[in-house]
Design a protein around this motif. Sequence first.
Motif, PDB file in Angstrom:
ATOM      1  N   ALA A 154      -6.626   3.465  -7.860  1.00 55.27           N
ATOM      2  CA  ALA A 154      -6.971   4.896  -7.801  1.00 55.27           C
ATOM      3  C   ALA A 154      -7.161   5.389  -6.374  1.00 55.27           C
ATOM      4  N   TYR A 155      -7.271   4.453  -5.431  1.00 53.52           N
ATOM      5  CA  TYR A 155      -7.587   4.846  -4.054  1.00 53.52           C
ATOM      6  C   TYR A 155      -6.633   4.229  -3.041  1.00 53.52           C
ATOM      7  N   ALA A 156      -6.308   5.030  -2.028  1.00 49.99           N
ATOM      8  CA  ALA A 156      -5.854   4.499  -0.742  1.00 49.99           C
ATOM      9  C   ALA A 156      -7.053   4.668   0.189  1.00 49.99           C
ATOM     10  N   LEU A 157      -7.162   3.791   1.171  1.00 48.93           N
ATOM     11  CA  LEU A 157      -8.311   3.846   2.080  1.00 48.93           C
ATOM     12  C   LEU A 157      -7.816   3.826   3.518  1.00 48.93           C
ATOM     13  N   ILE A 158      -8.136   4.910   4.241  1.00 49.54           N
ATOM     14  CA  ILE A 158      -7.733   5.056   5.636  1.00 49.54           C
ATOM     15  C   ILE A 158      -9.002   5.161   6.484  1.00 49.54           C
ATOM     16  N   ALA A 159      -9.054   4.392   7.551  1.00 50.54           N
ATOM     17  CA  ALA A 159     -10.224   4.434   8.439  1.00 50.54           C
ATOM     18  C   ALA A 159      -9.808   4.953   9.809  1.00 50.54           C
ATOM     19  N   VAL A 160     -10.622   5.829  10.370  1.00 50.56           N
ATOM     20  CA  VAL A 160     -10.468   6.238  11.768  1.00 50.56           C
ATOM     21  C   VAL A 160     -11.738   5.814  12.484  1.00 50.56           C
ATOM     22  N   GLN A 161     -11.575   4.966  13.502  1.00 52.08           N
ATOM     23  CA  GLN A 161     -12.711   4.334  14.167  1.00 52.08           C
ATOM     24  C   GLN A 161     -12.608   4.514  15.675  1.00 52.08           C
ATOM     25  N   GLY A 162     -13.763   4.691  16.312  1.00 52.96           N
ATOM     26  CA  GLY A 162     -13.787   4.813  17.757  1.00 52.96           C
ATOM     27  C   GLY A 162     -14.523   6.060  18.198  1.00 52.96           C
ATOM     28  N   PRO A 163     -14.879   6.135  19.491  1.00 52.07           N
ATOM     29  CA  PRO A 163     -15.708   7.252  19.968  1.00 52.07           C
ATOM     30  C   PRO A 163     -15.080   8.631  19.781  1.00 52.07           C
ATOM     31  N   GLU A 164     -13.760   8.714  19.706  1.00 51.12           N
ATOM     32  CA  GLU A 164     -13.111  10.016  19.508  1.00 51.12           C
ATOM     33  C   GLU A 164     -12.977  10.386  18.031  1.00 51.12           C
ATOM     34  N   SER A 165     -13.353   9.464  17.126  1.00 49.06           N
ATOM     35  CA  SER A 165     -13.107   9.720  15.699  1.00 49.06           C
ATOM     36  C   SER A 165     -13.861  10.931  15.141  1.00 49.06           C
ATOM     37  N   PRO A 216      -2.276   3.767  15.907  1.00 51.44           N
ATOM     38  CA  PRO A 216      -2.380   2.959  14.689  1.00 51.44           C
ATOM     39  C   PRO A 216      -2.852   1.564  15.063  1.00 51.44           C
ATOM     40  N   ALA A 217      -3.691   0.980  14.217  1.00 48.74           N
ATOM     41  CA  ALA A 217      -4.296  -0.325  14.540  1.00 48.74           C
ATOM     42  C   ALA A 217      -4.177  -1.263  13.342  1.00 48.74           C
ATOM     43  N   GLY A 218      -3.883  -2.525  13.615  1.00 46.96           N
ATOM     44  CA  GLY A 218      -3.650  -3.492  12.545  1.00 46.96           C
ATOM     45  C   GLY A 218      -4.816  -4.438  12.324  1.00 46.96           C
ATOM     46  N   THR A 273       0.848  -1.189   0.000  1.00 50.43           N
ATOM     47  CA  THR A 273       0.000   0.000   0.000  1.00 50.43           C
ATOM     48  C   THR A 273       0.889   1.247   0.000  1.00 50.43           C
ATOM     49  N   ALA A 274       0.271   2.393  -0.240  1.00 51.34           N
ATOM     50  CA  ALA A 274       1.019   3.655  -0.262  1.00 51.34           C
ATOM     51  C   ALA A 274       1.606   3.994   1.107  1.00 51.34           C
ATOM     52  N   LEU A 275       1.144   3.300   2.146  1.00 46.07           N
ATOM     53  CA  LEU A 275       1.584   3.573   3.515  1.00 46.07           C
ATOM     54  C   LEU A 275       2.615   2.555   4.011  1.00 46.07           C
ATOM     55  N   LEU A 278      -6.482   4.015  14.042  1.00 50.94           N
ATOM     56  CA  LEU A 278      -6.255   4.412  12.646  1.00 50.94           C
ATOM     57  C   LEU A 278      -5.837   3.185  11.850  1.00 50.94           C
ATOM     58  N   PHE A 279      -6.577   2.883  10.786  1.00 51.35           N
ATOM     59  CA  PHE A 279      -6.366   1.662  10.001  1.00 51.35           C
ATOM     60  C   PHE A 279      -6.012   2.001   8.556  1.00 51.35           C
ATOM     61  N   ASP A 280      -5.114   1.220   7.981  1.00 47.44           N
ATOM     62  CA  ASP A 280      -4.875   1.241   6.539  1.00 47.44           C
ATOM     63  C   ASP A 280      -5.689   0.105   5.918  1.00 47.44           C
ATOM     64  N   LEU A 281      -6.661   0.462   5.086  1.00 43.94           N
ATOM     65  CA  LEU A 281      -7.523  -0.529   4.435  1.00 43.94           C
ATOM     66  C   LEU A 281      -7.374  -0.475   2.918  1.00 43.94           C
ATOM     67  N   SER A 282      -6.192  -0.058   2.469  1.00 44.28           N
ATOM     68  CA  SER A 282      -5.986   0.173   1.039  1.00 44.28           C
ATOM     69  C   SER A 282      -5.998  -1.104   0.208  1.00 44.28           C
ATOM     70  N   HIS A 283      -6.078  -2.244   0.871  1.00 42.63           N
ATOM     71  CA  HIS A 283      -6.164  -3.513   0.141  1.00 42.63           C
ATOM     72  C   HIS A 283      -7.580  -3.795  -0.377  1.00 42.63           C
ATOM     73  N   MET A 284      -8.569  -3.065   0.100  1.00 43.70           N
ATOM     74  CA  MET A 284      -9.949  -3.291  -0.357  1.00 43.70           C
ATOM     75  C   MET A 284     -10.063  -2.966  -1.849  1.00 43.70           C
ATOM     76  N   GLY A 285     -11.068  -3.572  -2.503  1.00 46.07           N
ATOM     77  CA  GLY A 285     -11.179  -3.444  -3.959  1.00 46.07           C
ATOM     78  C   GLY A 285     -12.279  -2.508  -4.397  1.00 46.07           C
ATOM     79  N   GLU A 286     -11.919  -1.369  -4.988  1.00 45.05           N
ATOM     80  CA  GLU A 286     -12.908  -0.399  -5.475  1.00 45.05           C
ATOM     81  C   GLU A 286     -13.166  -0.609  -6.966  1.00 45.05           C
TER      82      GLU A 286
END
Length: 371
Positions: free
Chosen positions: A144-155, A225-227, A8-10, A49-57
């Motif tokens: 065409a995409y990188a995908l970053i997720a921020v999850q949790g009550p503080e997001s 960061p979360a894996g 991924t780009a990250l 914070l998650f890197d989800l850039s492996h998902m398929g768009e």
Amino acid sequence: MSTAPRLTALDALHRSLGATMTDFAGWDMPLRYASERDEHNAVRTKAGLFDLSHMGEITLTGPEAVKALDYALVGNISTVGVGRARYTHICQEDGGIVDDLIVYRLGETEYMVVANASNAQVVLDALTERAAGFDTEVRDDRDAYALIAVQGPESPGILASLTDADLDGLKYYAGLPGTVAGVPALIARTGYTGEDGFELFVAPEHAVELWQALTKAGEGVGLVPAGLSCRDTLRLEAGMPLYGHELTTALTPFDAGLGRVVKFEKEGDFVGRAALEAAAEKAATKAPRKLVGLIAEGRRVPRAGFPVTFGGEVIGEVTSGAPSPTLGKPIAMAYVDAEHAAPGASGVGVDIRGTHEPYEVVALPFYKRQK
């Protein structure tokens, strides 16, 4: 010939953070950065914070894009408004689940389908084939995409500090274009953790800049960061299915307890309709097995494929299992015979290497966040 995993780009950033990397669906992905339990708990109580850039768009555009999707998928995509998203399945002609998907309607005649990494090529091929008779273009946008997720009550607070987008007005399963830390992004309020959170689709060249901005914005509120490892325990606690575990081509959506995603009322035929009508009828009379939650009475952890037993007989199979950081006990999802599927059913256990370990049958999910 072995093929090197995709990066991924990250990738360099993950390695600089000391991530343990693993091959996942042909991608080199961060499994954990330090303690997966700490990462899990951070998402439950603060943010991850998650890197989800492996998902398929996969993007479909054109006057008949929606007709093509209504034919190709089991959901009623024609009822999805611009800026909204829909969870659905793509099935085989025999009703077996090829993948579970999220479809975003980006514009009047533009839709983005997000497939699981392991199935992205299969879904792309199926959509291309099924859309052939319609006035639509199917485009592979995985690069065409990188995908970053921020999850949790503080997001919400973290993201709000970096964007002028109307996050308060952004409903669950919706998306809107905006800029985050100056980076153009599709901001989606979806997730796979059981917590509130956002997924940010951006150009790969902006991924590092965005990750660093989110990290800085979250410094004071416990963002980590979360894996993939904690992503799995989070989704398991939230009772969310994982393709290859709770969902397979051997199961229909009705077998998986997800018959609600199949919309027979939509106009026209769709792939798998006849088989799914038969499956719905069968499920209405008596489903052979049901997906349930299991909570351990002891400390031994069940794993996918372990037999579920009652009175020495096999009555089901574990599909996913792990220690639950939130419950403090091992948990599992399993398909079990209907007569043993009621919450509180007694005498049920898991055969863990020859030993019958007692488990409590519970309704899913194990964890539900306080709104």
